[in-house]
Motif scaffolding. Structure first.
Motif, PDB file in Angstrom:
ATOM      1  N   ASP A 123      -9.124   7.877  -1.957  1.00  0.00           N
ATOM      2  CA  ASP A 123      -7.922   7.952  -2.794  1.00  0.00           C
ATOM      3  C   ASP A 123      -8.007   9.055  -3.841  1.00  0.00           C
ATOM      4  OD1 ASP A 123      -5.326   6.774  -3.640  1.00  0.00           O
ATOM      5  OD2 ASP A 123      -6.431   6.411  -5.503  1.00  0.00           O
ATOM      6  N   SER A 152      -4.066  11.408 -14.714  1.00  0.00           N
ATOM      7  CA  SER A 152      -3.921  11.284 -13.268  1.00  0.00           C
ATOM      8  C   SER A 152      -4.202  12.582 -12.521  1.00  0.00           C
ATOM      9  CB  SER A 152      -2.499  10.822 -12.904  1.00  0.00           C
ATOM     10  OG  SER A 152      -2.314   9.473 -13.236  1.00  0.00           O
ATOM     11  N   ASN A 203      -5.365  11.299  -8.242  1.00  0.00           N
ATOM     12  CA  ASN A 203      -5.365  10.034  -7.518  1.00  0.00           C
ATOM     13  C   ASN A 203      -4.196  10.028  -6.545  1.00  0.00           C
ATOM     14  OD1 ASN A 203      -7.596   8.610  -8.605  1.00  0.00           O
ATOM     15  ND2 ASN A 203      -6.439   8.234 -10.486  1.00  0.00           N
ATOM     16  N   LYS A 204      -4.488   9.810  -5.293  1.00  0.00           N
ATOM     17  CA  LYS A 204      -3.454   9.822  -4.253  1.00  0.00           C
ATOM     18  C   LYS A 204      -2.358   8.805  -4.560  1.00  0.00           C
ATOM     19  CE  LYS A 204      -3.086   9.827   0.794  1.00  0.00           C
ATOM     20  NZ  LYS A 204      -3.845   9.692   2.073  1.00  0.00           N
ATOM     21  N   LYS A 205      -2.758   7.650  -5.041  1.00  0.00           N
ATOM     22  CA  LYS A 205      -1.802   6.589  -5.346  1.00  0.00           C
ATOM     23  C   LYS A 205      -0.803   7.044  -6.403  1.00  0.00           C
ATOM     24  CE  LYS A 205      -1.701   1.784  -6.993  1.00  0.00           C
ATOM     25  NZ  LYS A 205      -1.124   1.998  -8.329  1.00  0.00           N
ATOM     26  N   ASP A 206      -1.295   7.727  -7.443  1.00  0.00           N
ATOM     27  CA  ASP A 206      -0.404   8.197  -8.503  1.00  0.00           C
ATOM     28  C   ASP A 206       0.577   9.238  -7.994  1.00  0.00           C
ATOM     29  OD1 ASP A 206      -1.574   6.549 -10.382  1.00  0.00           O
ATOM     30  OD2 ASP A 206      -3.013   8.062 -11.052  1.00  0.00           O
ATOM     31  N   GLU A 208       1.618   9.625  -4.868  1.00  0.00           N
ATOM     32  CA  GLU A 208       2.562   8.997  -3.952  1.00  0.00           C
ATOM     33  C   GLU A 208       3.657   8.247  -4.719  1.00  0.00           C
ATOM     34  OE1 GLU A 208       2.786   9.196  -0.585  1.00  0.00           O
ATOM     35  OE2 GLU A 208       1.253  10.739  -0.801  1.00  0.00           O
ATOM     36  N   GLU A 209       3.275   7.574  -5.779  1.00  0.00           N
ATOM     37  CA  GLU A 209       4.263   6.862  -6.589  1.00  0.00           C
ATOM     38  C   GLU A 209       5.250   7.816  -7.248  1.00  0.00           C
ATOM     39  OE1 GLU A 209       1.983   4.592  -9.352  1.00  0.00           O
ATOM     40  OE2 GLU A 209       1.518   2.981  -7.912  1.00  0.00           O
TER      41      GLU A 209
END
Length: 373
Positions: A123, A152, A203-206, A208-209
């Motif tokens: 991630d 991030s 962070n990939k999650k951040d 993507e969101e």
């Protein structure tokens, strides 16, 4: 003449403030035990200067767990052979090569990155250009910023190195003065995030969101857009004071001019009114314009000569702060570079089209690309 001299003085004060910001940033020290597994994506196209050694520096990192993905658009690219040599030399490293010629958007770099991005094991992701060389503690000294104050995205200070041609020397002088001081000032003293694609950790999650790569696939300045998207989600961008080397050995003058006319157009579309301030922070160019306006008078020559000397000294000091590999007498060419860049500054007002990797585009707001004929 008083007004002219006043603006030159203001330009030097602005540059001095940027140098102070850089010096303060370089002094920041802190430690962290945070060490998540990391995916490093290296998009490559063609044989950049020092390509093998640049890639190899990412195979010898002192970090517990990371994978390296080298991405290309074609196995016919001569860089593919270099990538294979790297993989063969380091069989015990987690190295993969992804070849994908799909066109996901108008940004060729995103097209090169995207398949590697969706294939990443981890991630926490780093995207780093192929002309970047790093030390063994690169990940360790960069990733530690992620757990601080809702950060991030982390980008790094860039140092131009190994110039063996005039074009490369001018490029490295620009990176080691205007770019590095501007990054330090914008990221630490203003609310403007300056993210540079030579090294972006996030962070990939951040991401993507915030919209992800699919949202930014048609923007020229994908690095800026990554920072912009996460900031709009109330996350922060940090600038690491860990210096990475941008290796430029055999650049031509043409390549140098092409790079910076494109960057000028990007900054105009991103910064708008802020872009205007750039010309006011170029005291050597202002002194040169005054020399032309006042007809090469003795007073104008004295002001111009003083500006040349003072800027040379300040640029040498910046080089000293970042341990640049530029010889002392080459800094006397730095004002020449400033005059060239002052001229380049006007280009976006007459032409906002770019040629990039064989295609022609018009640039819109925030560098949104539109194919042009």
């Amino acid at each position: 003449m008083f007004v002219w001299v006043f603006f030159i003085v203001v330009g030097f004060i602005a540059y001095a403030i940027e140098i102070i910001a850089l010096r303060s940033l370089l002094k920041v020290k802190f430690s962290s035990s945070y060490a998540p597994p990391v995916t490093i994506i290296k998009p490559i196209k063609g044989i950049d200067d020092n390509l093998f050694d640049n890639l190899e520096s990412f195979c010898n990192l002192d970090y517990p767990q990371y994978e390296l993905i080298i991405s290309l658009s074609s196995c016919a690219d001569p860089a593919y052979k270099v990538a294979k040599k790297i993989k063969l030399k380091y069989p015990n490293r987690d190295i993969s090569i992804i070849i994908d010629d799909s066109l996901y958007g108008l940004n060729p770099k995103i097209n090169n990155i995207y398949k590697a991005y969706i294939s990443a094991k981890y991630d926490t992701i780093i995207i780093s250009d192929s002309n970047v060389f790093v030390g063994k503690d690169y990940i360790k000294q960069t990733v530690k910023y992620l757990k601080r104050n809702e950060v991030s995205v982390v980008t790094n200070l860039i140092r131009g190195t190994r110039a063996l041609s005039l074009g490369s020397l001018l490029e490295n002088l620009q990176l080691n003065t205007f770019v590095i001081c501007g990054m330090a000032f914008l990221n630490t003293k203003t609310n403007i995030s300056c993210v540079v694609g030579k090294s972006i950790l996030f962070n990939k999650k951040d991401l993507e969101e915030a919209g992800g790569f699919w949202f930014i696939k048609d923007y020229l300045a994908e690095d800026f857009m990554i920072g912009k998207l996460v900031k709009e989600k109330n996350k922060k961008v940090a600038l690491s004071n860990y210096l990475i080397d941008n290796v430029n050995e055999y650049w031509s003058i043409k390549k140098f001019l092409n790079r910076h006319t494109r960057w000028a157009k990007m900054r105009w579309k991103i910064g708008g009114a802020y872009y205007i301030s750039e010309i006011l922070s170029n005291p050597v160019f202002l002194a040169f314009v005054g020399l032309l306006i006042f007809g090469f008078s003795k007073a104008a020559f004295m002001v111009f000569g003083g500006a040349w000397l003072l800027k040379t000294i300040l640029d040498y000091y910046v080089g000293y702060l970042i341990d640049a590999d530029i010889k002392v007498f080459y800094y006397f060419l730095s004002p020449v570079k400033d005059i060239i860049m002052g001229t380049v500054w006007f280009v976006p007002f007459v032409n906002t089209k770019v040629y990039w990797r064989g295609k022609k585009y018009s640039i819109g707001k925030n560098t949104l690309l539109v194919e042009s004929k």
